[in-house]
Write an enzyme that holds these catalytic residues in place. Structure first.
Site, mmCIF file in Angstrom:
data_model
loop_
_atom_site.group_PDB
_atom_site.id
_atom_site.type_symbol
_atom_site.label_atom_id
_atom_site.label_comp_id
_atom_site.label_asym_id
_atom_site.label_seq_id
_atom_site.Cartn_x
_atom_site.Cartn_y
_atom_site.Cartn_z
ATOM 1 C CE LYS A 72 -4.165 -1.506 2.092
ATOM 2 N NZ LYS A 72 -5.195 -1.362 3.033
ATOM 3 C CG ASP A 109 -8.069 1.210 3.421
ATOM 4 O OD1 ASP A 109 -8.897 0.385 3.204
ATOM 5 O OD2 ASP A 109 -6.837 0.970 3.633
#
Ligand code: ATR
Length: 289
Positions: A72, A109
């Site tokens: 990520k 997220d």
């Protein structure tokens, strides 16, 4: 027949390892539900091969990918553009390959965290927990996304609790808007952070299957506060079981996972999918295998 084949839209998730990822299950569910001629696959990519794997995305027929551990943060250097959320969180979990081949990285997220809470505790989200403090356990990538979401929800105080307190101070420096509403509590004194709190969120890996348990004394936590564990394996963590037994509202980690997947699906396949109880059941069935 040939035409259909050419139009097949492809996406996937890159990680190392990636076989545990639930993303193929939920995206495949949506592809079938919305009758879309597409596929979504798990793509094992070693961190050393990430740059090449992303470069190759421009050449082949992928519409985009999700990224999971450990890519990520690394991926920030390998895309052409990032959106404001990826910049604020300092990580990418979704990539869209534009028709021109440009790679656009985003982070969903924080949105997944907020949308799930809106489903379960809408009044609390609406009023930002009425000015009550939120306690965040952890200071890793997941904690950064949660803190960004809490800032946007309008929470007035965030108490950050991490084993490595330097990392907690680092998070406060890195995430814009954190410094004027945050305190750092030491891991040993984590229970002290709970008094008057409206929300407790566990973003650490403690309590996850195969990891150490999360020990925290909830005595000081008000009974009317919400407890959210973003761990989803197991779904009912000891933290949630203890919180529920004493009367707190609890939120498990599956909803955030499902909601964060929606923007990627929408940008690759052109349909904004819904998070339904049936999808939850399908993913839960895979989790319990
Ligand atoms: P993610 O990107 O999912 O947040 P991470 O960056 O590895 O993953 O962060 C894991 C979090 O779990 C960190 O806050 C970590 O604390 P440290 O920063 O002190 O390492 C926390 N964590 C992991 N194991 C822990 C343990 N045994 N005790 C306390 N905290 C732990």
């Amino acid at each position: 027949m040939k035409d259909n084949h050419i139009k097949k839209l492809k996406a996937g998730v890159m990680g190392w390892p990636v076989s545990h990822s639930l993303s193929p299950v939920l995206h495949s569910y949506w592809l079938s539900k919305y009758n879309i001629n597409g596929s979504y696959e798990a793509i094992p990519v070693h961190p050393e091969d990430l740059e090449k794997a992303l470069t190759d995305l421009r050449k082949n027929i992928f519409r985009g990918v999700n990224l999971t551990v450990p890519h990520k943060e690394l991926a920030l250097g390998y895309v052409d553009r990032i959106d404001s959320m990826a910049k604020r969180i300092g990580a990418i979990n979704t990539i869209l390959v534009e028709d021109s081949g440009v790679l656009v990285g985003s982070n969903t997220d924080a949105m997944g965290f907020t949308e799930n809470l809106k489903d379960i505790v809408p009044e609390e989200v609406e009023c930002g927990w009425s000015g009550k403090p939120a306690v965040v356990l952890g200071a890793g990538g997941a904690a950064r996304a949660v803190c960004v979401a809490l800032i946007d929800i309008g929470v007035k105080e965030i108490r950050l609790v991490n084993r490595n307190s330097d990392r907690a101070f680092g998070l406060i420096e890195q995430v814009e808007g954190m410094s004027n509403l945050s305190d750092v509590y030491s891991w040993d004194n984590r229970s002290d952070a709970l008094s008057d709190a409206g929300l407790l969120v566990n973003t650490t890996s403690l309590g996850m299957t195969g990891k150490s348990p999360l020990h925290i004394d909830l005595t000081e936590l008000p009974i009317n506060s919400t407890v959210h564990d973003i761990v989803y394996s197991p779904l009912e963590t000891d933290l949630l079981i203890n919180a529920q037994q004493r009367g707190n509202k609890v939120v498990d980690g599956l909803g955030m996972l499902l909601h964060q997947a929606r923007p990627g699906f929408c940008s690759w396949f052109g349909t904004d999918p819904s998070v339904s109880s049936q999808l939850r059941q399908v993913v839960l069935a895979t989790l319990s295998k």
